[in-house]
Scaffold this active site. Structure first.
Site, mmCIF file in Angstrom:
data_model
loop_
_atom_site.group_PDB
_atom_site.id
_atom_site.type_symbol
_atom_site.label_atom_id
_atom_site.label_comp_id
_atom_site.label_asym_id
_atom_site.label_seq_id
_atom_site.Cartn_x
_atom_site.Cartn_y
_atom_site.Cartn_z
ATOM 1 C CB SER A 106 -0.928 0.027 1.232
ATOM 2 O OG SER A 106 -1.652 -1.150 1.290
ATOM 3 N N GLY A 108 1.954 2.816 -3.168
ATOM 4 C CA GLY A 108 1.985 3.483 -4.466
ATOM 5 C C GLY A 108 2.927 2.826 -5.458
ATOM 6 C CG LEU A 109 6.456 1.657 -4.572
ATOM 7 C CD1 LEU A 109 7.713 1.111 -3.920
ATOM 8 C CD2 LEU A 109 6.834 2.757 -5.567
ATOM 9 N N GLY A 110 2.429 -0.197 -6.694
ATOM 10 C CA GLY A 110 1.688 -1.185 -7.485
ATOM 11 C C GLY A 110 1.713 -2.580 -6.906
ATOM 12 C CB SER A 111 2.184 -4.063 -3.519
ATOM 13 O OG SER A 111 1.101 -3.502 -2.845
ATOM 14 C CB SER A 112 -2.998 -4.480 -5.199
ATOM 15 O OG SER A 112 -3.294 -3.441 -6.098
ATOM 16 C CB ALA A 113 -1.157 -3.776 -10.250
ATOM 17 C CB SER A 114 3.229 -6.088 -8.591
ATOM 18 O OG SER A 114 4.294 -6.946 -8.539
ATOM 19 C CG ASP A 155 -1.406 1.012 -10.463
ATOM 20 O OD1 ASP A 155 -1.056 2.018 -11.092
ATOM 21 O OD2 ASP A 155 -1.638 1.018 -9.245
HETATM 22 C C1 MEV Z 1 -2.535 4.457 -8.433
HETATM 23 O O1 MEV Z 1 -1.309 3.812 -8.623
HETATM 24 C C2 MEV Z 1 -2.751 5.483 -9.493
HETATM 25 C C3 MEV Z 1 -4.066 6.241 -9.398
HETATM 26 O O2 MEV Z 1 -4.084 7.170 -10.495
HETATM 27 C C4 MEV Z 1 -5.247 5.321 -9.502
HETATM 28 C C5 MEV Z 1 -5.419 4.702 -10.872
HETATM 29 O O3 MEV Z 1 -4.900 5.191 -11.858
HETATM 30 O O4 MEV Z 1 -6.131 3.691 -10.941
HETATM 31 C C6 MEV Z 1 -4.194 7.047 -8.125
#
Ligand code: MEV
Length: 323
Positions: A106, A108-114, A155
């Site tokens: 959690s 902002g480094l895309g852990s859930s997408a990764s 992401d």
């Molecule tokens: C999250 O990594 C990036 C946001 O712009 C959300 C999104 O694009 O889905 C905040």
């Protein structure tokens, strides 16, 4: 006994977060810190899931019982299994699935997408489905919607394809990040909730629509300029655009004290530009600078309790190895 390892990179958004949710462009870079998913065939007739980072193990004889054991926090994992059973006729059984993420969670480094991309690709690889990256990406997008509500899809796209991308309305082109552009990523020590950050801006848009739309539009313009300046290797201008992008993110109320502190230290010590990366409200800050300046900034930040690292651009996207 069959065994596969799938590895997906994390990501950092250089320009355009949040505005991208409203159809404006954004630029993201895949980073070499990753998540991995290992699937091993086992003799016992069960499915065993190991969530290494959460120190959690779940076991059951079938997917239904397994998903009942998951808390709602892991909904996207059971959804993924159901989708594979339904869409590809795969019977998930006699397997141990281990998920490990090397990314700050959690942040902002895309852990859930990764994690989603590495899990989907591991299943693809283990069951020899030969899915294309486009299909992996759209399956991952479905899982991202469960976690984040109304994500833009940037992401999952960057974690699937790697490199760096200019993303707009679900479509993307690759962009080249000049090799001499070095980025320091610093963790604020605050876990954030992407859904909450997205909702905060949606609320802002409801109560103050004209001004909020103006801020988002300005971010879109900055991102377009940044795309051009990247092709010109114009590091000074990219830094300035990052600072300007941060100003609008701050106007959109997704910055905070820790983000500002990290940015101020970075800019005072020679960085070209610095901004939050990802959803904000904590998470990480990305800073562009010369190696020696970034190293100095990193040690100052370390003394203040902030961890940071110089990001390497992942060029491969998600990969899989069979054993
Ligand atoms: C999250 O990594 C990036 C946001 O712009 C959300 C999104 O694009 O889905 C905040």
């Amino acid at each position: 006994m069959r065994s596969v390892i799938s590895i997906a990179p994390g990501k950092s958004i250089l320009f355009g977060e949040h505005a991208v949710v409203y159809g404006f462009p954004a630029i993201a870079m895949a980073i070499s810190v990753n998540s991995e998913c290992r699937i091993n065939e086992i003799e016992e007739n069960k499915i065993k899931i190991i969530l290494y980072n959460y120190d959690q193990v779940f076991e059951a004889n079938n997917i239904k019982t397994l998903s009942q054991k998951f808390s709602s926090k892991y909904n996207q994992i059971s959804e993924c299994f159901y989708n594979f059973q339904k869409d590809y006729g795969v019977q998930i059984e006699n397997v141990e699935i281990k998920i490990i993420s090397n990314l700050f969670p959690s942040a902002g480094l895309g852990s859930s997408a990764s994690i989603a991309v590495s899990l989907i690709n591991a299943l693809n690889c283990y069951y020899e489905l030969n899915l294309k990256k486009e299909e992996i990406n759209s399956l991952a997008y479905e899982l991202e919607k469960i976690v984040h509500g109304s994500p833009s899809g940037i992401d999952n796209t960057i974690c699937t394809f790697g490199n760096a991308i200019y993303f707009e309305n679900g479509k993307f082109d690759y962009v080249k990040i000049p090799q001499e552009f070095l980025f320091l990523i610093t963790y604020t020590n605050i876990e954030h909730n992407t859904k909450e950050a997205i909702n905060r801006i949606r609320h802002l848009k409801e109560i103050n629509s004209k001004q909020t739309e103006q801020f988002l539009k300005q971010i879109g313009k900055i991102t377009k300029k940044a795309k051009v300046e990247l092709t010109r290797n114009n590091i000074q201008e990219i830094g300035k655009l990052m600072n300007l992008n941060q100003k609008y993110l701050s106007n959109l109320q997704v910055s905070n004290e820790q983000i500002s502190e990290i940015i101020n230290i970075s800019l005072k010590n020679g960085a070209f530009g610095s901004k939050l990366t990802g959803a904000g409200l904590g998470g990480c800050v990305i800073t562009l600078g010369k190696r020696k300046d970034l190293e100095k900034i990193s040690s100052i930040l370390k003394a203040k309790g902030y961890k940071s690292f110089i990001a390497k651009n992942d060029k491969l996207g998600v990969i899989c190895e069979k054993k």
